[in-house]
Design an enzyme around this catalytic site. Structure first.
Site, mmCIF file in Angstrom:
data_model
loop_
_atom_site.group_PDB
_atom_site.id
_atom_site.type_symbol
_atom_site.label_atom_id
_atom_site.label_comp_id
_atom_site.label_asym_id
_atom_site.label_seq_id
_atom_site.Cartn_x
_atom_site.Cartn_y
_atom_site.Cartn_z
ATOM 1 N N ASN A 105 22.425 43.731 8.618
ATOM 2 C CA ASN A 105 21.610 44.144 9.767
ATOM 3 C C ASN A 105 20.149 43.892 9.431
ATOM 4 O O ASN A 105 19.635 44.404 8.437
ATOM 5 C CB ASN A 105 21.839 45.637 10.058
ATOM 6 N N CYS A 161 22.623 45.130 15.065
ATOM 7 C CA CYS A 161 24.054 45.431 15.051
ATOM 8 C C CYS A 161 24.721 44.952 16.333
ATOM 9 O O CYS A 161 25.907 44.612 16.330
ATOM 10 C CB CYS A 161 24.285 46.926 14.832
ATOM 11 N N HIS A 199 23.813 52.708 18.010
ATOM 12 C CA HIS A 199 24.391 51.828 17.002
ATOM 13 C C HIS A 199 25.633 51.159 17.577
ATOM 14 O O HIS A 199 26.340 51.745 18.402
ATOM 15 C CB HIS A 199 24.751 52.649 15.758
ATOM 16 N N ASP A 215 31.318 47.324 10.794
ATOM 17 C CA ASP A 215 30.091 48.110 10.957
ATOM 18 C C ASP A 215 28.997 47.438 10.145
ATOM 19 O O ASP A 215 28.746 47.789 8.992
ATOM 20 C CB ASP A 215 30.334 49.545 10.479
#
Length: 1094
Positions: free
Chosen positions: A238, A243, A497, A514
């Site tokens: 990131n 993201c 997020h 993630d």
């Protein structure tokens, strides 16, 4: 025993990313500092055995009936996402409340981190302030780690187990982001102590209680989590807030048929910094073969995004849509895919993008009472489904194709049939193999004038059938789809997020992506946990404000084709070789950066750099053309000599370094380096820690007839440099150097001087010989072979320039005239810039008095690369520009409505008056203008009179907080009486520190009613009367406002004079009113639409 000191730290340290959320809690939770003591021995080490005061039993996760084989495999894996374990505390009643006192269970490993139950007696205070003993029950994560960078989000249910069949377990739920400063979370008052000890309550037996914890944890960040090992896949780094992009890139990557096509795009001749196609190939290749998280900086750079653009917090649909069309943004993904499709044209993969993603729908209007209809076929790359008030995906599709009746005042104009009752709607004619469904969780709220996120529960399924929404279903190819990816947003409309759950092989084995962390997860985590919903709809495993935002389905009939395996054979060897070479070069550059502190710079100057210098010194440091070398600081002088000999293709005995040393008169002279004595000395010692180290490298002239430089004895010899002054041309000419004995007289070296100057030994033909030499030089200049030089306009982006063949011996004036003739301008309206070869960009500007030749400008150009010189066309003559100073300031018009930047060029030795005269050349004065300008200073949005007109410009110094502003002087402010003054005025709303708008000056007069001041201000600002009535006024001194009562206040100049306290700001007049300007985000870049520029 572990002793505990309770500290309420929730408000002292904010956890990373502000993801700490607590639900279903009434009492204060707290984090504990744990110190291990010897009162009770903890088994430690993660072994599940008995301790003197307790025992642990691992129960394992509670399986769902539909649990897949993958879920069962995760059960005993230390990397598992879920586990349930118990801790039995014996001799419970003997636990004492002392200063620090706690018991920790052995560790149970979840997500490769140790989790422990922490129990202790605590004293808490009831509402009547009486002390009440209670059971403290906490969950600890990674408590013994010394690292401060880790974090792990988890949800848990803490239970006190019942020992009686008819008594239910007592449980409470938590969810928390565990990290180094908050590595435990729970309840200091889980249950009253006397209730736990009461056998009738059913929680204690034989003075023992059993505590149980069910933990569901995300994969941790900041620890050595090996995504490749646990899942076979790697994540994306990131860049700050990318993201949203990472989730889409992973989705595209696992669309294997697209990945294959991307690999086959021809990018052999593409610029590695600007090609989107090559950058995407690089990301996909690294995702496929790397073992560590992959960076995306080169990809975003290829988009043409600047750094701040990469950090913009867009949602995925914002990334998908870039052009405003029919009130919504078309997809940035569409733009990206369009670029890829364009790149694929004429190749074996042409048509891959529309074949995968393009569907078709038909918009229709059918009249009810006449035989008339209108249809239009449209293509789509994604479908936006309304979720507000819809329970599931089926209801949303039905809503999408629902018919709208056109009747009453809204009848349809059917041409010759007139106005008719009609039905309007859409129906799908074809669904693509890969179907993107965007769930409209963000919608515009006209009441709040902002975007609102809907967290309503919305169900979607692993398998869907869409035949009922097709105009003509195909019985041989039903529109049955399997869920491939779920893009999830956590947060609200202000930000949050993004993660993505992907079913890579379409077999029901899911992974969570993630950013840089990839972990296995259950089908339930990927689908059901992302339905969304409010508190009453949620169980422990569902996070607040976390829900699916976009779904990717793959048609069952195309599943094997879309998800076909991508092997090494699918990657062209040319691409693989290029990416491998890029990787190797990156490793070399990384090594150079890491070892930079071990090296020093040696700047080497050759004798031809002394030619043409007109000053007292040997050379001009600002114009000198150094050859730059890097060498290890600990290398020897002998190694340095070998390096220089190899670089200049001279034997070591034909070169001699002379380090430059600084003299007290700010000139430099070569100093001797004793090669015999210093040969084994380190370079950094010989340079006396100077870095960079400037040296003059003496080379043996090729026509000398010698095989080595003559010896130099530092005790008896001296190195002399010769220059000749020509009084006719008023120029100094360099005439070389020589070694001479220190005992030499001037008369001894006169013959040598005549020889170097080109004079006869007796001097009789000196002038004639010199003139003849210049005549020969001019003739040779005209006949000499040319050098191809490309001149590039630095003001035009990506300018290809034009190429001219010029002699290397041309002077500045000569090549300036040649370029000016080609461009069609005056030579003095051109300014030239050297080319920084290592950047291929313009360097410092050349002065028009440059004494060197064209060869001097091209000497450091890269070999086998076209020689470049940059130029720009000027509005003033270059010789005037070099004597001027650039001055940036702001100009504001008389109506105080808008500001614009001015770039002025006053003379370097000028004053403020000269600056204002320059400004007049760029300002258009209106009718009735005074034509008079003044310079003011704006500091912290407050304006004040600037320096007087006789102030030298050199005395002006702008800072980050202070800027200069030029404005027209109103006629009423041209002359101020003794009882008049100008005061600063600024706009604010409620708080004086929240100023906005353009500050301004206004004239006030001692003793006048404040109403007159208001009239002048209203006239100056041109505020309508209705709006003006809402303005309030205050005198702001020392940061404190004093509201002015218009009927009572009479102007007192003393209220606006500087206070006696040193350093205090001058009081100002504040205009308190609502800011009617369009609301803007704090950073203007947040307002940009996303664009892929290249």
């Amino acid at each position: 025993m572990n002793h505990v000191t309770g500290h309420y730290r929730r408000n002292e340290d904010n956890p990373p990313n502000n993801q700490n959320v607590n639900v279903n809690e009434v009492e204060e939770m707290e984090t504990q500092e744990v110190t291990t003591m010897d009162y009770i021995t903890d088994s430690g080490g993660g072994e599940m055995d008995q301790t003197q005061n307790g025992e642990v039993v691992v129960i394992g996760p509670q399986p769902d009936p539909s649990m897949t084989v993958q879920d069962a495999e995760m059960e005993e894996d230390e990397a598992r996402s879920e586990a349930t374990f118990r801790f039995t505390v014996t001799q419970f009643s003997k636990l004492k409340v002392i200063e620090i006192d706690s018991v920790l269970s052995p560790a149970c490993y979840i997500r490769n981190l140790p989790w422990k139950i922490m129990v202790m007696p605590r004293n808490s205070h009831a509402q009547d302030r009486t002390s009440q003993r209670a059971l403290g029950f906490f969950l600890q994560c990674n408590g013994e780690s010394e690292s401060s960078s880790w974090s792990c989000y988890a949800m848990a249910e803490l239970r006190l187990l019942s020992v009686k069949p008819n008594v239910e377990n007592f449980s409470r739920k938590i969810q928390h982001l565990f990290y180094s400063k908050e590595n435990d979370w729970g309840f200091s008052h889980f249950m009253a102590w006397n209730e736990v000890l009461d056998p009738e309550k059913g929680y204690i037996k034989d003075d023992a209680i059993t505590l149980e914890v069910q933990v569901v944890a995300d994969a941790p960040h900041g620890v050595s989590w090996d995504s490749k090992k646990h899942t076979g896949y790697v994540g994306l780094k990131n860049q700050g807030a990318t993201c949203y992009m990472n989730s889409l890139l992973q989705t595209l990557y696992f669309t294997n048929q697209l990945r294959k096509a991307v690999y086959k795009m021809p990018t052999e001749s593409d610029d590695s910094t600007k090609s989107v196609a090559l950058a995407l190939q690089r990301v996909f290749h690294e995702l496929q073969f790397c073992d560590k998280p992959v960076g995306t900086k080169k990809l975003t750079k290829s988009f043409g995004w600047e750094t701040l653009d990469s950090f913009m917090q867009h949602d995925v649909q914002e990334f998908l849509r870039v052009r405003f069309f029919r009130y919504f943004f078309r997809g940035c993904l569409r733009v990206l895919l369009d670029k890829l499709e364009s790149k694929m044209k004429g190749t074996c993969v042409e048509g891959t993008v529309p074949k995968l993603f393009e569907g078709k729908m038909i918009s229709y209007i059918r009249c009810k009472n006449v035989d008339y209809s209108s249809t239009r076929s449209e293509t789509f790359y994604d479908i936006q489904l309304n979720i507000k008030g819809k329970k599931n995906i089926d209801e949303s599709f039905k809503d999408y194709i629902a018919k709208e009746t056109l009747d009453g005042d809204n009848k349809y104009d059917a041409g010759e049939h007139g106005l008719q009752d009609a039905e309007k709607g859409v129906i799908f004619s074809a669904f693509p193999p890969v179907l993107h469904l965007h769930l409209m969780r963000f919608q515009y709220d006209p009441i709040t004038d902002s975007s609102v996120k809907f967290n309503d529960r919305f169900e979607f399924y692993e398998k869907i059938s869409l035949d009922s929404y097709l105009q003509e279903p195909d019985p041989n190819n039903p529109a049955n789809y399997t869920l491939h990816a779920v893009l999830v947003h956590s947060g609200d409309n202000h930000g949050g997020h993004y993660v993505v759950f992907i079913n890579p092989r379409g077999d029901g084995k899911w992974c969570k992506f993630d950013d840089d962390v990839v972990s296995r997860c259950t089908k339930q985590e990927a689908i059901e946990h992302n339905y969304g919903g409010h508190d009453e709809d949620m169980n422990m495993t569902v996070k607040h404000c976390t829900n699916a935002y976009m779904l990717v389905y793959i048609r069952d009939s195309e599943l094997q084709n879309v998800l076909q395996e991508v092997t090494d054979a699918d990657i062209p060897s040319e691409l693989a070789d290029r990416l491998a070479e890029e990787k190797r070069m990156e490793q070399v550059r990384r090594k150079e950066r890491n070892e930079a502190h071990l090296y020093m710079t040696i700047n080497v100057l050759l004798e031809d750099s002394f030619d043409g210098h007109q000053g007292n010194d040997l050379y001009d440091p600002e114009r000198a053309l150094f050859r730059v070398f890097k060498i290890k600081k600990m290398a020897s002088i002998a190694e340095m000599m070998e390096m220089l000999a190899d670089a200049f293709k001279y034997p070591p005995e034909q070169i001699r370094p002379w380090p430059f040393s600084q003299r007290s008169n700010q000139t430099v002279r070569p100093s001797v380096l004793d090669l015999e004595a210093d040969l084994h000395k380190t370079v950094i010692d010989a340079a006396e820690n100077m870095n960079p180290w400037n040296i003059f490298l003496e080379l043996l002239p090729p026509d000398s007839g010698q095989t080595a430089l003559p010896t130099f004895d530092k005790e008896t010899d001296v190195l002399l440099f010769f220059k000749m002054y020509d009084p006719k041309q008023k120029k100094i000419h360099y005439c070389g150097h020589s070694y001479l004995p220190v005992t030499s007289k001037l008369s001894d070296i006169i013959p040598l001087l005549n020889e170097r100057a080109g004079f006869p030994r007796h001097g009789a033909a000196a002038v004639r010989g010199d003139q003849a030499e210049h005549d020969r030089e001019d003739h040779q200049l005209q006949r000499s072979a040319g050098e191809e030089v490309t001149f590039v306009d630095k003001c035009i982006p990506n300018d290809q320039g034009f190429t001219m063949e010029l002699s290397q011996r041309m002077t500045y004036d000569q090549f300036a005239r040649a370029v000016a003739q080609r461009v069609g301008t005056d030579p003095y309206l051109l300014q030239f810039f050297k080319c920084q070869s290592y950047k291929d960009s313009p360097g410092h500007p050349l002065r028009c008095t440059f004494e060197g030749t064209l060869k001097d400008l091209l000497v450091f150009s890269k070999p086998k690369v076209p020689k470049k010189i940059f130029y720009q066309q000027l509005s003033i003559r270059v010789n005037e520009l070099e004597n001027k100073k650039q001055f940036k300031c702001i100009y504001v018009g008389p109506k105080m409505k808008e500001e614009k930047e001015l770039i002025l060029y006053p003379n370097k030795g000028g004053t403020v008056a000269d600056l204002l005269e320059e400004a007049k050349k760029q300002i258009e004065f209106g009718e009735g203008s005074t034509g008079k300008l003044r310079l003011t200073e704006v500091n912290c949005n407050k304006v004040s009179l600037g320096p007087k007109e006789d102030t030298p410009l050199e005395a002006l110094g702008a800072t980050s907080a202070k800027i200069y502003r030029i404005e027209e002087v109103p006629r009423e402010e041209l002359h101020l009486a003794d009882d008049e003054m100008l005061i600063s005025c600024a706009h604010f709303h409620k708080e004086v520190f929240s100023t906005f708008g353009i500050p301004f000056l206004i004239k006030i007069k001692q003793g006048e009613p404040f109403g007159k001041v208001k009239e002048r201000i209203q006239k100056k600002l041109a505020v309508p009367e209705k709006e003006w009535e809402k303005f309030k006024f205050a005198i702001v001194a020392m940061g404190r406002p004093q509201v002015i009562q218009e009927d009572e206040y009479v102007v007192n100049l003393a209220d606006f004079r500087l206070p006696n306290q040193a350093g205090s700001p001058r009081p100002w007049l504040g205009l308190d009113h609502v800011n009617k300007a369009p609301k803007r985000s704090r950073f203007n870049y947040l307002e940009k639409a996303i664009k892929i520029y290249n």
